[in-house]
Scaffold this motif. Structure first.
Motif, short mmCIF file in Angstrom:
data_model
loop_
_atom_site.label_atom_id
_atom_site.label_comp_id
_atom_site.label_asym_id
_atom_site.label_seq_id
_atom_site.Cartn_x
_atom_site.Cartn_y
_atom_site.Cartn_z
N ASN A 142 0.82 -1.20 0.00
CA ASN A 142 0.00 0.00 0.00
C ASN A 142 0.86 1.25 0.00
O ASN A 142 2.07 1.19 0.26
N LEU A 143 0.24 2.36 -0.29
CA LEU A 143 0.90 3.67 -0.25
C LEU A 143 0.01 4.63 0.51
O LEU A 143 -1.13 4.88 0.11
N ASN A 144 0.50 5.15 1.63
CA ASN A 144 -0.24 6.12 2.44
C ASN A 144 0.36 7.50 2.28
O ASN A 144 1.58 7.67 2.36
N ILE A 145 -0.49 8.47 2.05
CA ILE A 145 -0.09 9.87 1.94
C ILE A 145 -1.00 10.70 2.83
O ILE A 145 -2.23 10.52 2.80
N GLY A 146 -0.42 11.57 3.65
CA GLY A 146 -1.28 12.37 4.53
C GLY A 146 -0.51 13.33 5.39
O GLY A 146 0.68 13.59 5.20
N LEU A 147 -1.23 13.85 6.37
CA LEU A 147 -0.67 14.81 7.32
C LEU A 147 -0.50 14.13 8.68
O LEU A 147 -1.33 13.34 9.09
#
Length: 203
Positions: A192-197
């Motif tokens: 998976n690939l997680n992108i966020g703050l």
């Protein structure tokens, strides 16, 4: 099984679509197929610094799982979309390998527990290539969904307390023991690939 009389207008198909489908397919070969889509996940993560390099993070996640389903024979069947909604709590240990200016390179590992808060299947019943009836079946999943995860990531620290991160990783989902078919059971090991703050506290 109770006998159902099917009139020329197939009125009983609307009254009891599943029972009518079973009667139409009596003596014929039937099959079930499920196609899972990539889960969609959003979350809020809070990180607490234990040392300059080591930190603990947790938060709240929302995941939406969708699948296309088909069950029945060649002429009498139903198709539909299965939708499941999960709320989860992750707990990860994060180690910063390298810091350069506002960038951090890190690795993390942890566990997450999820609860399916709601689910449904929107079914469309078809007889001889004509849709005759629709219905929505509610799904109830009691067991908790546990998983393990590991990732490496890079974070750009916008400020001392807020960072923007990109995090490729891998997760393993354990069988929850329910009869429900999900991507977690078909492919328990997933990349998976997680992108966020990320909100940083304790620094």
């Amino acid at each position: 099984m109770t006998d159902v009389s099917l009139g020329p207008d197939c009125s009983s198909w609307n009254d009891s679509p599943l029972l009518a489908m079973l009667l139409f397919n009596k003596g014929n070969e039937t099959s079930v197929s499920v196609k899972h889509h990539t889960p969609l996940t959003f979350g809020l993560t809070v990180e607490y610094g234990l040392t300059p390099s080591l930190s603990l993070e947790s938060g709240l996640t929302y995941s939406r799982l969708t699948s296309d389903v088909r069950e029945g024979g060649d002429k009498y069947y139903y198709t539909g979309e299965q939708k499941l909604h999960y709320i989860g709590i992750p707990l990860n240990l994060k180690y910063t390998v390298l810091s350069w200016k506002a960038l951090d390179l890190y690795a993390s590992a942890g566990v997450r527990v999820q609860k399916c808060v709601s689910g449904e299947v929107d079914k469309r019943y078809v007889i001889e290539d004509v849709m005759k009836s629709t219905e929505t079946e509610r799904l109830h999943v009691k067991p908790l969904q546990w998983s393990l995860s590991g990732a490496v990531g890079v974070q750009w620290n916008i400020s001392r307390f807020l960072g923007l991160y990109a995090e490729p990783g891998v997760g393993y989902w354990f069988d929850d023991g329910s009869s429900l078919q999900t991507i977690y059971k078909e492919k328990p090991l997933n990349f998976n690939l997680n992108i966020g703050l990320r909100l940083n506290v304790g620094r």
